[in-house]
Scaffold this motif. Structure first.
Motif, short mmCIF file in Angstrom:
data_model
loop_
_atom_site.label_atom_id
_atom_site.label_comp_id
_atom_site.label_asym_id
_atom_site.label_seq_id
_atom_site.Cartn_x
_atom_site.Cartn_y
_atom_site.Cartn_z
N UNK A 21 15.67 40.55 64.89
CA UNK A 21 14.40 39.98 65.30
C UNK A 21 13.72 39.16 64.22
N UNK A 22 14.29 39.12 63.02
CA UNK A 22 13.71 38.36 61.92
C UNK A 22 14.76 37.41 61.35
N UNK A 23 14.28 36.36 60.71
CA UNK A 23 15.19 35.54 59.91
C UNK A 23 15.54 36.32 58.64
N UNK A 24 16.67 36.01 58.07
CA UNK A 24 17.06 36.62 56.81
C UNK A 24 17.90 35.64 56.03
N UNK A 25 17.56 35.44 54.79
CA UNK A 25 18.32 34.56 53.90
C UNK A 25 19.23 35.38 53.01
N UNK A 26 20.41 34.85 52.74
CA UNK A 26 21.23 35.45 51.69
C UNK A 26 20.84 34.76 50.37
N UNK A 27 21.12 35.41 49.29
CA UNK A 27 20.72 34.86 47.99
C UNK A 27 21.57 33.62 47.67
N UNK A 28 20.92 32.62 47.10
CA UNK A 28 21.64 31.47 46.55
C UNK A 28 21.23 31.23 45.10
N UNK A 29 20.49 32.18 44.53
CA UNK A 29 20.17 32.20 43.10
C UNK A 29 20.71 33.51 42.55
N UNK A 30 21.68 33.44 41.68
CA UNK A 30 22.31 34.64 41.14
C UNK A 30 21.33 35.41 40.24
N UNK A 31 21.59 36.72 40.12
CA UNK A 31 20.73 37.56 39.29
C UNK A 31 20.70 37.07 37.84
N UNK A 32 21.85 36.62 37.35
CA UNK A 32 21.91 36.13 35.96
C UNK A 32 20.96 34.96 35.75
N UNK A 33 20.81 34.12 36.80
CA UNK A 33 19.94 32.95 36.68
C UNK A 33 18.47 33.35 36.64
N UNK A 34 18.14 34.55 37.12
CA UNK A 34 16.75 35.04 37.12
C UNK A 34 16.41 35.82 35.86
N UNK A 35 17.42 36.17 35.06
CA UNK A 35 17.21 37.08 33.94
C UNK A 35 16.21 36.52 32.92
N UNK A 36 16.28 35.23 32.62
CA UNK A 36 15.37 34.65 31.63
C UNK A 36 13.92 34.75 32.10
N UNK A 37 13.70 34.53 33.40
CA UNK A 37 12.35 34.63 33.96
C UNK A 37 11.83 36.06 33.87
N UNK A 38 12.70 37.04 34.13
CA UNK A 38 12.31 38.45 34.05
C UNK A 38 12.04 38.84 32.60
N UNK A 39 12.91 38.40 31.69
CA UNK A 39 12.70 38.70 30.26
C UNK A 39 11.34 38.19 29.79
N UNK A 40 10.97 36.99 30.26
CA UNK A 40 9.69 36.42 29.85
C UNK A 40 8.53 37.27 30.37
#
Length: 366
Positions: free
Chosen positions: A250-269
Motif C-alpha cells: 500500500x506504500x511506495x518503497x525505494x531501494x537504496x542507491x547510496x551505499x552506506x560507505x558513501x554516507x560514512x563521511x556525513x555521519x562522522x561529521x
C-alpha cells in the motif's frame, strides 16, 4: 581535526628545532634558548601520544558490510509481478521502486526483480500517521505564517500525496575523546599610571568524554533531499521492528542507491561535531585560544532500515511545492511561498515601531 603528526618547535618562540650532533643540549637557532633532551622529551611525549591516537582513529572504518541481509529465493518468489493481479493493468515505475500500487485500481504491488542482488533491510519503522493525518498536518503547518500569500492558503489543494518507505543506514558507535585546550580568563582590572590594566590568566585544560551513539541515520536514497530528511528526524527507534515485506504493501518503497560507505563521511561529521561541542562546553568560563581534540570511535556497526515518510505536493502560480512529513511522529517540513507585499508591509510596521520608540526616548532625554 587533531594533528596526526608532531612538529618539533621551540617552546619559547615556535621556531623549528634541530638537534646538532655531539651537542649536549638543543639550541634554538632563532631565539638561542637552550633545552636539555630530557626536557624536550617531556614536552613532546604528550603531543606524540595524541598524534598517534589521532592517526589510529582516522584509520578505523565503519563495518558497513554487516548491514542488511540477503533476500531468499522464496521471499522473492512470493512477491507479485509487474502486471496487476487485481485488474490486469501493466505497471511502470523507475528502477529504484521496490513497492508501489496500481494506478488504476489501487492494488498494492511488490516488484520482485528489484530485490535481486540487493540487501534485505534489517528493520522497518511502520507508518503510524495516515493520509488524512498528513493533509491535516499540512494545513496546520500553514497556520501562523503571516507572510504566506492569501491566495495560497485560500485556494491551496493537495495535488498528490504518497506514503513512502525511505531506505536509511543507521550507524552505531562508542566514542572516547580527549580535548587539550589553552584557555584565557580575565582577572582583575586596575589602574596603573595612565593605563587600565587587566590581568589575563592563561592555563591548559584537559577534558575527556565518552559518548555512545546509536541509530545515527543517513538516508540511502539519491532522490530524497538530505536537508529534508534530516529535518523530519528524529524517529522513535524503540518502535522499529524486524523487517517484513507486509509492512510495505500500500506504500511506495525505494531501494537504496547510496551505499552506506558513501554516507560514512556525513555521519562522522555529525558525530564529531556533537562530541567536539560537548568537550568545548565542559571547559566552562574563559576564552579558548587553542585546542587539540582527538576523537576515537570504537567498534563501528551499521544497520539497514526503512523509515516512513509522507510526501505531499501542492502548486501555486504554476510552481510545485513539496512537503514531507515523518510518517511515525507527524513532524512536517517544507518551503512556503512569500508575499512580497506583506514583506514590505511588515518591514514598514517594524520601522515605524522603532522610530516611535526612538522619538519617545529622545524626547525624554532632551
Amino acid at each position: 581535526m587533531a594533528d596526526t603528526s608532531v612538529s618539533y618547535k621551540c617552546p619559547e618562540c615556535g621556531a623549528p628545532l634541530s638537534y646538532l650532533p655531539s651537542d649536549t643540549e638543543v639550541t634554538c637557532e632563532y631565539c638561542m634558548s637552550k633545552f636539555s633532551v630530557e626536557k624536550l622529551k617531556e614536552i613532546f611525549t604528550a603531543q606524540e601520544e595524541r598524534a598517534a591516537k589521532a592517526a589510529a582513529a582516522q584509520e578505523k572504518k565503519w563495518e558497513t558490510e554487516l548491514a542488511g541481509n540477503e533476500y531468499s529465493a522464496d521471499e522473492v518468489a512470493q512477491m507479485q509481478t509487474y502486471v496487476c493481479s487485481s485488474c490486469g493493468a501493466e505497471l511502470s515505475c523507475d528502477s529504484n521502486t521496490m513497492a508501489t500500487e496500481c494506478c488504476y485500481c489501487g492494488n498494492p504491488t511488490m516488484l520482485p526483480n528489484r530485490f535481486n542482488g540487493m540487501l534485505k533491510p534489517d528493520y522497518i519503522i511502520p507508518f503510524k500517521k495516515t493520509k488524512e493525518d498528513a493533509v491535516k498536518a499540512l494545513k496546520e503547518f500553514y497556520n501562523g505564517k503571516k507572510l504566506l500569500p492569501d491566495a495560497f492558503t485560500a485556494n491551496n489543494r493537495v495535488e498528490a500525496i504518497q506514503g513512502m518507505y525511505v531506505p536509511f543506514w543507521l550507524f552505531d558507535t562508542k566514542v572516547s575523546a580527549t580535548g587539550n585546550f589553552t584557555v584565557e580568563r580575565e582577572g582583575m582590572t586596575y589602574r596603573q599610571g595612565n593605563c587600565n590594566v587587566t590581568e589575563i590568566d592563561t592555563y591548559d585544560c584537559e577534558r575527556v568524554v565518552e559518548v555512545a551513539f546509536e541509530n545515527v541515520p543517513a538516508d540511502g536514497s539519491e532522490r530524497m533531499d538530505d536537508d529534508y530528511m534530516d529535518s523530519v528526524e528524529p524517529y522513535d527507534y524503540s518502535e522499529m521492528v524486524p523487517f517484513d515485506n507486509m509492512y510495505m504493501t500500500g506504500f511506495l518503497a525505494d531501494k537504496y542507491d547510496v551505499e552506506a560507505d558513501a554516507c560514512a563521511a556525513r555521519i562522522d561529521e555529525r558525530i564529531d561535531n556533537t562530541v567536539r561541542d560537548k568537550l568545548i562546553a565542559s571547559v566552562g568560563m574563559g576564552s579558548i585560544k587553542g585546542q587539540d581534540i582527538v576523537i576515537d570511535k570504537g567498534e563501528r556497526s551499521v544497520k539497514y532500515a526503512m523509515a516512513p515518510v509522507w510526501i505531499l505536493t501542492t502548486r501555486y502560480q504554476d510552481k510545485p511545492y513539496t512537503f514531507m512529513m515523518n510518517g511515525q511522529t507527524g513532524k512536517m517540513v517544507g518551503d512556503l511561498p512569500s508575499d512580497s507585499g506583506k514583506e514590505h508591509k511588515y518591514m514598514m510596521m517594524a520601522f515605524a515601531a522603532v522610530a516611535a520608540i526612538m522619538f519617545v526616548f529622545l524626547k525624554m532625554v532632551l
